[in-house]
Design an enzyme around this catalytic site. Structure first.
Site, PDB file in Angstrom:
ATOM      1  N   ARG A   1      -0.958   7.687   3.962  1.00  0.00           N
ATOM      2  CA  ARG A   1      -1.826   7.160   4.840  1.00  0.00           C
ATOM      3  C   ARG A   1      -1.583   5.785   5.374  1.00  0.00           C
ATOM      4  O   ARG A   1      -1.748   5.421   6.539  1.00  0.00           O
ATOM      5  CB  ARG A   1      -3.255   7.120   4.051  1.00  0.00           C
ATOM      6  CG  ARG A   1      -4.347   6.206   4.662  1.00  0.00           C
ATOM      7  CD  ARG A   1      -4.914   7.007   5.943  1.00  0.00           C
ATOM      8  NE  ARG A   1      -5.952   6.338   6.409  1.00  0.00           N
ATOM      9  CZ  ARG A   1      -6.138   6.393   7.836  1.00  0.00           C
ATOM     10  NH1 ARG A   1      -5.610   7.310   8.572  1.00  0.00           N
ATOM     11  NH2 ARG A   1      -6.911   5.746   8.356  1.00  0.00           N
TER      12      ARG A   1
ATOM     13  N   ARG B   1       0.799  -1.186  -0.101  1.00  0.00           N
ATOM     14  CA  ARG B   1      -0.178  -0.006   0.015  1.00  0.00           C
ATOM     15  C   ARG B   1       0.962   1.190  -0.170  1.00  0.00           C
ATOM     16  O   ARG B   1       0.711   2.360  -0.661  1.00  0.00           O
ATOM     17  CB  ARG B   1      -0.869   0.054   1.268  1.00  0.00           C
ATOM     18  CG  ARG B   1      -1.900   1.394   1.432  1.00  0.00           C
ATOM     19  CD  ARG B   1      -2.625   1.161   2.476  1.00  0.00           C
ATOM     20  NE  ARG B   1      -3.391   2.390   2.630  1.00  0.00           N
ATOM     21  CZ  ARG B   1      -4.740   2.629   3.241  1.00  0.00           C
ATOM     22  NH1 ARG B   1      -5.033   1.636   4.333  1.00  0.00           N
ATOM     23  NH2 ARG B   1      -5.139   3.821   3.234  1.00  0.00           N
TER      24      ARG B   1
ATOM     25  N   TYR C   1     -14.712  10.214  -1.638  1.00  0.00           N
ATOM     26  CA  TYR C   1     -13.724   9.910  -2.626  1.00  0.00           C
ATOM     27  C   TYR C   1     -13.656  10.859  -4.012  1.00  0.00           C
ATOM     28  O   TYR C   1     -12.743  10.750  -4.544  1.00  0.00           O
ATOM     29  CB  TYR C   1     -13.820   8.284  -2.970  1.00  0.00           C
ATOM     30  CG  TYR C   1     -13.353   7.589  -1.698  1.00  0.00           C
ATOM     31  CD1 TYR C   1     -11.957   7.276  -1.833  1.00  0.00           C
ATOM     32  CD2 TYR C   1     -13.975   7.023  -0.702  1.00  0.00           C
ATOM     33  CE1 TYR C   1     -11.326   6.464  -0.865  1.00  0.00           C
ATOM     34  CE2 TYR C   1     -13.386   6.335   0.491  1.00  0.00           C
ATOM     35  CZ  TYR C   1     -11.985   6.006   0.306  1.00  0.00           C
ATOM     36  OH  TYR C   1     -11.469   5.207   1.167  1.00  0.00           O
TER      37      TYR C   1
ATOM     38  N   HIS D   1     -16.734   4.341  -4.482  1.00  0.00           N
ATOM     39  CA  HIS D   1     -16.020   5.622  -4.360  1.00  0.00           C
ATOM     40  C   HIS D   1     -16.037   6.527  -5.551  1.00  0.00           C
ATOM     41  O   HIS D   1     -15.046   7.268  -5.756  1.00  0.00           O
ATOM     42  CB  HIS D   1     -14.239   5.233  -4.372  1.00  0.00           C
ATOM     43  CG  HIS D   1     -13.993   4.346  -3.090  1.00  0.00           C
ATOM     44  ND1 HIS D   1     -12.564   3.974  -2.602  1.00  0.00           N
ATOM     45  CD2 HIS D   1     -14.923   3.758  -2.022  1.00  0.00           C
ATOM     46  CE1 HIS D   1     -12.762   3.201  -1.336  1.00  0.00           C
ATOM     47  NE2 HIS D   1     -14.112   3.102  -0.992  1.00  0.00           N
TER      48      HIS D   1
ATOM     49  N   CYS E   1     -18.900  -1.614   0.148  1.00  0.00           N
ATOM     50  CA  CYS E   1     -17.942  -0.524   0.830  1.00  0.00           C
ATOM     51  C   CYS E   1     -18.687   0.293   1.953  1.00  0.00           C
ATOM     52  O   CYS E   1     -19.958   0.438   2.002  1.00  0.00           O
ATOM     53  CB  CYS E   1     -18.151   0.659  -0.170  1.00  0.00           C
ATOM     54  SG  CYS E   1     -17.062   2.033   0.261  1.00  0.00           S
ATOM     55  N   ASP E   2     -17.818   0.434   2.723  1.00  0.00           N
ATOM     56  CA  ASP E   2     -18.558   0.955   4.294  1.00  0.00           C
ATOM     57  C   ASP E   2     -18.608   2.693   4.086  1.00  0.00           C
ATOM     58  O   ASP E   2     -18.914   3.095   5.028  1.00  0.00           O
ATOM     59  CB  ASP E   2     -17.874   0.627   5.361  1.00  0.00           C
ATOM     60  CG  ASP E   2     -16.121   0.987   5.161  1.00  0.00           C
ATOM     61  OD1 ASP E   2     -15.829   1.840   4.862  1.00  0.00           O
ATOM     62  OD2 ASP E   2     -15.537   0.505   6.152  1.00  0.00           O
TER      63      ASP E   2
ATOM     64  N   ASN F   1     -10.521  -4.383  -1.309  1.00  0.00           N
ATOM     65  CA  ASN F   1     -10.076  -3.594  -2.267  1.00  0.00           C
ATOM     66  C   ASN F   1      -9.203  -3.683  -3.190  1.00  0.00           C
ATOM     67  O   ASN F   1      -8.422  -4.743  -3.066  1.00  0.00           O
ATOM     68  CB  ASN F   1      -9.763  -1.865  -1.645  1.00  0.00           C
ATOM     69  CG  ASN F   1     -11.141  -1.272  -1.001  1.00  0.00           C
ATOM     70  OD1 ASN F   1     -11.819  -0.946  -1.842  1.00  0.00           O
ATOM     71  ND2 ASN F   1     -10.746  -0.448   0.269  1.00  0.00           N
TER      72      ASN F   1
HETATM   73  P1  NAD Z   1      -4.689  -5.619   6.629  1.00  0.00           P
HETATM   74  O1  NAD Z   1      -3.234  -5.792   5.992  1.00  0.00           O
HETATM   75  O2  NAD Z   1      -4.477  -5.394   8.212  1.00  0.00           O
HETATM   76  O3  NAD Z   1      -5.267  -7.141   6.580  1.00  0.00           O
HETATM   77  C1  NAD Z   1      -5.322  -7.830   5.390  1.00  0.00           C
HETATM   78  C2  NAD Z   1      -5.013  -9.280   5.636  1.00  0.00           C
HETATM   79  O4  NAD Z   1      -5.115  -9.928   4.404  1.00  0.00           O
HETATM   80  C3  NAD Z   1      -3.309  -9.400   6.047  1.00  0.00           C
HETATM   81  O5  NAD Z   1      -3.713 -10.302   7.486  1.00  0.00           O
HETATM   82  C4  NAD Z   1      -3.002 -10.275   5.052  1.00  0.00           C
HETATM   83  O6  NAD Z   1      -2.016 -11.229   5.631  1.00  0.00           O
HETATM   84  C5  NAD Z   1      -4.072 -10.965   4.333  1.00  0.00           C
HETATM   85  N1  NAD Z   1      -3.907 -11.502   3.174  1.00  0.00           N
HETATM   86  C6  NAD Z   1      -3.163 -10.795   2.093  1.00  0.00           C
HETATM   87  N2  NAD Z   1      -3.331 -11.599   0.923  1.00  0.00           N
HETATM   88  C7  NAD Z   1      -4.068 -12.661   1.273  1.00  0.00           C
HETATM   89  C8  NAD Z   1      -4.312 -13.858   0.387  1.00  0.00           C
HETATM   90  N3  NAD Z   1      -4.295 -13.796  -1.034  1.00  0.00           N
HETATM   91  N4  NAD Z   1      -5.204 -14.882   1.259  1.00  0.00           N
HETATM   92  C9  NAD Z   1      -5.512 -14.614   2.343  1.00  0.00           C
HETATM   93  N5  NAD Z   1      -5.189 -13.609   3.340  1.00  0.00           N
HETATM   94  C10 NAD Z   1      -4.565 -12.543   2.616  1.00  0.00           C
HETATM   95  O7  NAD Z   1      -5.416  -4.510   6.041  1.00  0.00           O
HETATM   96  P2  NAD Z   1      -6.698  -3.758   6.518  1.00  0.00           P
HETATM   97  O8  NAD Z   1      -6.371  -2.368   6.492  1.00  0.00           O
HETATM   98  O9  NAD Z   1      -7.315  -4.379   7.621  1.00  0.00           O
HETATM   99  O10 NAD Z   1      -7.902  -3.932   5.468  1.00  0.00           O
HETATM  100  C11 NAD Z   1      -8.176  -5.104   4.749  1.00  0.00           C
HETATM  101  C12 NAD Z   1      -8.879  -5.043   3.465  1.00  0.00           C
HETATM  102  O11 NAD Z   1     -10.361  -4.429   3.549  1.00  0.00           O
HETATM  103  C13 NAD Z   1      -8.143  -4.165   2.448  1.00  0.00           C
HETATM  104  O12 NAD Z   1      -8.499  -4.626   1.236  1.00  0.00           O
HETATM  105  C14 NAD Z   1      -8.853  -2.833   2.741  1.00  0.00           C
HETATM  106  O13 NAD Z   1      -8.534  -1.891   1.574  1.00  0.00           O
HETATM  107  C15 NAD Z   1     -10.185  -3.338   2.755  1.00  0.00           C
HETATM  108  N6  NAD Z   1     -11.307  -2.356   3.250  1.00  0.00           N
HETATM  109  C16 NAD Z   1     -12.194  -2.137   2.315  1.00  0.00           C
HETATM  110  C17 NAD Z   1     -13.325  -1.397   2.860  1.00  0.00           C
HETATM  111  C18 NAD Z   1     -14.567  -0.972   1.956  1.00  0.00           C
HETATM  112  O14 NAD Z   1     -15.191   0.005   2.180  1.00  0.00           O
HETATM  113  N7  NAD Z   1     -14.525  -1.777   0.948  1.00  0.00           N
HETATM  114  C19 NAD Z   1     -13.396  -0.763   4.197  1.00  0.00           C
HETATM  115  C20 NAD Z   1     -12.502  -1.082   5.068  1.00  0.00           C
HETATM  116  C21 NAD Z   1     -11.280  -1.776   4.630  1.00  0.00           C
HETATM  117  C1  G6P Z   2     -13.134   3.767   3.836  1.00  0.00           C
HETATM  118  C2  G6P Z   2     -13.354   3.246   2.346  1.00  0.00           C
HETATM  119  C3  G6P Z   2     -12.747   1.693   2.398  1.00  0.00           C
HETATM  120  C4  G6P Z   2     -11.103   2.193   2.848  1.00  0.00           C
HETATM  121  C5  G6P Z   2     -11.395   2.474   4.481  1.00  0.00           C
HETATM  122  C6  G6P Z   2     -10.132   2.467   5.349  1.00  0.00           C
HETATM  123  O1  G6P Z   2     -13.883   3.077   4.732  1.00  0.00           O
HETATM  124  O2  G6P Z   2     -14.493   3.020   2.024  1.00  0.00           O
HETATM  125  O3  G6P Z   2     -12.704   1.407   1.244  1.00  0.00           O
HETATM  126  O4  G6P Z   2     -10.253   0.778   2.796  1.00  0.00           O
HETATM  127  O5  G6P Z   2     -11.845   3.690   4.308  1.00  0.00           O
HETATM  128  O6  G6P Z   2      -9.037   3.356   4.775  1.00  0.00           O
HETATM  129  P1  G6P Z   2      -7.982   3.532   5.906  1.00  0.00           P
HETATM  130  O7  G6P Z   2      -7.118   4.603   5.174  1.00  0.00           O
HETATM  131  O8  G6P Z   2      -8.425   3.776   7.163  1.00  0.00           O
HETATM  132  O9  G6P Z   2      -7.131   2.253   5.895  1.00  0.00           O
HETATM  133 MN    MN Z   3     -14.814   1.813   0.411  1.00  0.00          MN
END
Ligand code: NAD
Ligand code: G6P
Ligand code: MN
Length: 443
Positions: free
Chosen positions: A286, A94, A266, A200, A170-171, A148
């Site tokens: 970030r 990231r 976004y 987004h 998406c949250d 994501n």
């Molecule tokens: P994080 O790095 O703490 O957690 C991700 C985990 O996924 C890690 O433990 C990693 O080892 C694991 N991982 C990576 N590749 C993998 C694979 N191929 N198979 C199984 N596990 C795997 O990240 P985070 O900040 O907690 O976010 C997690 C995900 O959620 C991210 O993709 C983030 O963008 C997403 N997210 C999305 C939204 C949304 O609105 N859609 C909101 C919040 C977070």
């Molecule tokens: C928002 C978005 C997510 C993003 C999340 C975490 O909730 O909808 O898609 O992954 O923020 O962002 P952050 O920068 O806090 O990891």
């Molecule tokens: Mn999102």
């Protein structure tokens, strides 16, 4: 009697895992569970959260069967739901997604522009793997996916796994609705929204009181025109860091350019990229803020629980991120017919937009999945912006499938955030180098 559910959280080592587990505990009457598993491909990272949650669950839900594993068969067998939030390449990558574009004076963001494209090229492979595990070991299960960049992941699912039961979510709209509800003195549950866009990349067209039908859109606009979505009281534990406060505030300028609707935060990366680059520190993005903040807090809370041998007075929190995915699971499991925003294939929901575009619109969700609700026709301004952006997303997936350098270069050049084909090419070459071992080979 509600049937007890079995759930696996894929990306068990995610900073969001404890929050989701806490939310499930709080909702055990609405969403009863018999088994919870964590799955991650990084066993060491996951074990920290796994061990802490084991202690917590023994104390707070002794009847719930709990385990954590890196073995796909063990993880994905016998489940009703896969809740996915993997981050392929973790925070280390990231950081690259954010820092490489900034070297060129271009927005560096996890899901938007070049950073989002780079992340998308990594995520698709990881997502296809876990979808295939689910279909092999629990063919009836649903995957609720937060991973994501959700827009690109959703398009990849549409093209490469069209029959799979995967819902991409998406949250951000949920978090922003919480702010809106506070602005008008209601709870989010008392409001019902209309919304159109891509992930987004969207706008609210109404925010109505469920009971009276009164539309708060104009009242909220009046507030946002002055303050953006910044509210006085803490509304959540999520989206609270300093950079997020700046984001909520910037919604004011997003409303200024399109005063008819309420914007998704976004959109700032597309409308105010130079402002955004000006705010950015190319050596501390970030990703660094999250590593020093949320990641450190969640993992130290876990280590603390392990060291003390109890989760009493422990530091795991619930947030709106967790409530959305649990509500969605409940709607599917118990046919709740709840209205929620999901990323789905358009098929006429936005009347004057491509049928095969993955859009974000309100849907009614029951046990057969989502039924998208018609949002009518949208203005040309938004339609043109969305067509440009959705074409980028589609071309990234095409580039992935075909292993095409040319298509990915075109996708980068088409992104509203990238100023020229020349910059796009330099960026692409840098991103290819940084993503070795994660992207398919491009020719
Ligand atoms: P994080 O790095 O703490 O957690 C991700 C985990 O996924 C890690 O433990 C990693 O080892 C694991 N991982 C990576 N590749 C993998 C694979 N191929 N198979 C199984 N596990 C795997 O990240 P985070 O900040 O907690 O976010 C997690 C995900 O959620 C991210 O993709 C983030 O963008 C997403 N997210 C999305 C939204 C949304 O609105 N859609 C909101 C919040 C977070
Ligand atoms: C928002 C978005 C997510 C993003 C999340 C975490 O909730 O909808 O898609 O992954 O923020 O962002 P952050 O920068 O806090 O990891
Ligand atoms: Mn999102």
């Amino acid at each position: 009697m509600k049937k007890s559910q079995s759930v696996v959280i894929a990306g068990g080592g995610s900073t969001f895992t404890p929050g989701i587990v806490m939310m499930m505990l709080e909702n055990s009457d609405r969403f009863p569970m018999k088994e919870l598993k964590l799955y991650d491909n990084d066993g060491d990272r996951q074990a920290v959260l796994g061990e802490a949650l084991e202690i917590l669950l023994k104390e707070q839900a002794p009847d719930l069967k709990f385990s954590y594993t890196t073995d796909p068969k063990e993880a994905f067998s016998g489940v009703d739901f896969v809740m996915a939030h993997i981050r392929v390449g973790k925070y280390e990558m990231r950081e690259q997604d954010e820092k490489i574009p900034l070297k060129y004076g271009i927005v560096g963001q996890e899901t938007c522009g070049p950073g989002g494209i780079a992340y998308g090229m990594r995520s698709i492979t990881g997502m296809l793997d876990i979808i295939d595990y689910m279909e092999e070991y629990s063919p009836e299960a649903w995957m609720l996916n937060y991973s994501n960049p959700a827009a690109i992941v959703a398009e990849a699912c549409r093209v490469l796994r069209p029959d799979s039961k995967v819902l991409n979510i998406c949250d951000m709209p949920v978090g922003t609705l919480r702010r809106m509800s506070q602005i008008v003195g209601k709870t989010p549950d008392e409001l019902e929204v209309s919304y159109f866009g891509l992930n987004h990349f969207g706008w609210w067209t109404s925010v109505k009181d469920k009971e009276s039908g009164y539309d708060y859109l104009e009242d909220i606009k009046t507030y946002v025109a002055e303050n953006g979505y910044l509210t006085q009281v803490e509304v959540d534990t999520q989206h609270m860091d300093e950079s997020w406060q700046a984001t909520h505030k910037k919604a004011k300028d997003l409303l200024a350019i399109e005063p008819r609707f309420l914007p998704n935060t976004y959109l700032k990366y597309y409308f105010y990229p130079d402002y955004e680059v000006g705010l950015s520190n190319p050596t501390f993005t970030r990703a660094n803020e999250v590593m020093n903040g949320r990641e450190r807090e969640v993992f130290s809370a876990a280590r603390d629980i392990i060291a003390r041998g109890t989760a009493e007075n422990g530091g795991f929190h619930i947030d709106s991120h967790a409530s959305f995915i649990v509500d969605l699971a409940r709607a599917i499991a118990f046919n709740a017919k709840e209205r929620m925003l999901l990323i789905v294939e358009n098929n006429g929901a936005i009347a004057n937009f491509d049928d095969d575009a993955m859009v974000e619109v309100p849907c009614i969700v029951g046990s057969d999945g989502p039924e998208p609700l018609s949002q009518g026709k949208i203005p040309n301004f938004e339609r043109a912006l969305m067509l440009q952006q959705v074409t980028v997303e589609k071309m990234v997936v095409e580039a992935y499938v075909e292993g095409s350098y040319q298509k990915l270069w075109q996708a980068l050049s088409l992104s509203k955030i990238v100023p020229s084909a020349e910059k796009a090419k330099e960026l692409l070459d840098d991103l290819i180098e940084a993503n070795k071992g994660y992207w398919p080979e491009l020719k």
